[in-house]
Write an enzyme that holds these catalytic residues in place. Structure first.
Site, mmCIF file in Angstrom:
data_model
loop_
_atom_site.group_PDB
_atom_site.id
_atom_site.type_symbol
_atom_site.label_atom_id
_atom_site.label_comp_id
_atom_site.label_asym_id
_atom_site.label_seq_id
_atom_site.Cartn_x
_atom_site.Cartn_y
_atom_site.Cartn_z
ATOM 1 N N GLU A 3 65.410 14.646 28.613
ATOM 2 C CA GLU A 3 66.375 13.733 27.759
ATOM 3 C C GLU A 3 66.838 15.164 26.362
ATOM 4 O O GLU A 3 66.293 15.512 25.765
ATOM 5 C CB GLU A 3 64.503 12.928 26.910
ATOM 6 C CG GLU A 3 65.236 12.102 25.910
ATOM 7 C CD GLU A 3 65.296 12.205 25.097
ATOM 8 O OE1 GLU A 3 66.103 12.429 24.032
ATOM 9 O OE2 GLU A 3 64.670 12.655 23.743
ATOM 10 N N CYS A 11 67.388 13.046 18.123
ATOM 11 C CA CYS A 11 67.994 13.665 18.884
ATOM 12 C C CYS A 11 69.250 11.946 18.418
ATOM 13 O O CYS A 11 70.498 11.706 19.017
ATOM 14 C CB CYS A 11 67.530 13.127 20.477
ATOM 15 S SG CYS A 11 66.197 12.280 20.828
#
Length: 461
Positions: free
Chosen positions: A228, A262
């Site tokens: 990720e 993120c």
């Protein structure tokens, strides 16, 4: 072994958070994990659920220590530093997801019976991020443990203290030896462990460069790799959007955690019909976001994690202004008491940007809001997809049907209508393009850390 020394972004104070593991400690951890796997893989779902819930509750007991470690390590305001409720909530949702995974029956006929059953993979190495060092841990340790794997956790150096507290919590609940261990490792040690071929999975949350390094290390080992990574997440505000909601939530998506998520909103596309009004009101909304010492009252935005990160954000702003953008910065609080102010970046709005600028191409990971005006939905979709990243993307509109048609065209792992900067408790999480590989969270996250076995049973009378 070497000391792990980091600098607090609050004032540049350096402190030692631990030492890297010795070769003997690494070998011992791998051996214990391999041994524990032989029995843990046969444990019941109930026993696994009981263990991870006990860990979640023990971390809640240590929430003050975790919050202090988080604030010192990354500079988030102390009032925002408790992530333990998120840890427990995700843990509970993953237990619920596990309950929905059972045998899958295939067409059977006559003497033959066919079905599949999910099971564990083996030893997993999980590498944690510094930006949400407690809240993201369930996807790295709870999910693989629920699936029957054993886990070695390596936390980011900046938040290695969090890893130490997790280790202490697991010991306090008397967790089974070898099921969860915490090691402090250098990049070279991570590389060596992956290349040892003693792992069945590596779970990583972090930068694109870090993820690519993990991927290279795993090449040729047949290790499952789940990555990720970063994002350059866009939001598009249509002419029919509810501006009150869009402005408030997009501002939060840009500036919360100093923009160090993120899935932070890093690109904002505004329909020309509402652009002027949006920008005027967005500047007023920015008054809620004041950078300052995270230990002092009134601070809503702390420093970014490192001086190099702050310097890169300032470089992106300078590049954009040099190419014609306009910058508006929200004044910060009094920093006269801070010895080293190098990590503090004021929340900034950039208007007049375009996709040729560095700030619209590369991940920022800082408190910036970048606005580009578009003439149509089609132009917005084209610009939103014109990027190497694809973690999340959102569209703000009161026409849900039109919004659904548009988000379906976006190249991202998660798409929103009238929402942003949000990781759902139940949905799988991950990105497209350079934003990642595989999925964490939810049922898909569990399936990703499990192997499937096919059963073909022929009855002979």
């Amino acid at each position: 072994m070497a000391n792990i020394e980091v600098a607090s972004p609050i004032d540049g104070t350096k402190f030692i958070v631990g030492t890297t593991a010795s070769p003997e400690e690494i070998e011992s951890a791998l051996t214990k994990a391999e041994s524990a796997y032989k029995t843990w893989r046969r444990s019941s779902n109930e026993d696994r659920a009981k263990l991870v819930l006990a860990l979640a509750d023990e971390l809640i007991k240590r929430k003050d220590d975790l919050a202090k470690a988080l604030t010192r390590g990354i500079g988030r305001p102390a009032s925002q530093a408790d992530e333990t409720p998120r840890f427990r909530a995700v843990t509970q949702s993953q237990i619920e997801a596990l309950e929905g995974i059972g045998d899958e029956t295939y067409t059977s006929a006559g003497e033959t019976r066919r079905f599949t059953r999910r099971g564990a993979q083996g030893v997993h190495l999980s590498i944690g991020p510094w930006n949400y060092p407690v809240g993201m841990l369930p996807w790295l340790i709870v999910t693989p443990i629920l699936a029957g794997n054993t886990v070695i956790l390596k936390h980011a150096a900046q938040t290695a203290e969090v890893g130490r507290i997790v280790r202490e919590a697991f010991e306090a609940i008397e967790g089974p030896e070898g099921v969860l261990q915490v090691l402090e490792l250098s990049h070279d040690q991570v590389d060596q462990i992956i290349k040892s071929e003693r792992l069945k999975g590596v779970n990583f949350i972090g930068s694109v460069s870090g993820g690519l390094a993990i991927h290279r290390s795993a090449a040729g080992t047949l290790t499952h790799v789940h990555l990720e990574l970063g994002g350059k997440d866009p939001a598009y505000v249509r002419a029919d959007a509810d501006l009150d909601t869009a402005i408030a939530e997009i501002a939060d998506g840009c500036f919360s955690n100093a923009g160090q998520s993120c899935c932070s909103v890093e690109r904002i596309y505004l329909h020309a019909d509402i652009a002027r009004d949006f920008i005027t009101r967005f500047k007023d909304e920015m008054k809620k976001y004041r950078v300052g010492n995270p230990n002092e009252e009134g601070t809503t935005v702390g420093p970014v994690v490192k001086r190099s990160a702050a310097d890169y954000i300032r470089l992106q702003i300078e590049d954009a202004v040099a190419k014609g953008a306009n910058a508006y910065a929200q004044p910060g609080l009094d920093l006269s008491s801070v010895r080293d102010k190098s990590c503090y970046v004021e929340p900034t709005l950039l208007t007049g940007v375009d996709n040729s600028m560095l700030v619209m191409k590369e991940e920022t990971f800082g408190p910036l809001a970048c606005v580009q005006v578009v003439a149509s939905d089609a132009e917005a979709i084209e610009l939103m997809n014109d990027n190497q990243y694809g973690l999340t993307a959102g569209i703000w509109t009161q026409d849900t049907n039109a919004g659904l048609e548009l988000v379906d065209q976006l190249e991202a792992g998660t798409v929103f209508i009238n929402r942003c900067d949000h990781a759902d408790l139940y949905l799988p999480w991950g990105g497209q393009k350079m934003s990642g590989l595989g999925r964490g969270n939810g049922r898909e996250g569990l399936l990703g850390v499990m192997d499937v076995k096919s059963f073909h049973i022929r009855t002979i009378d």
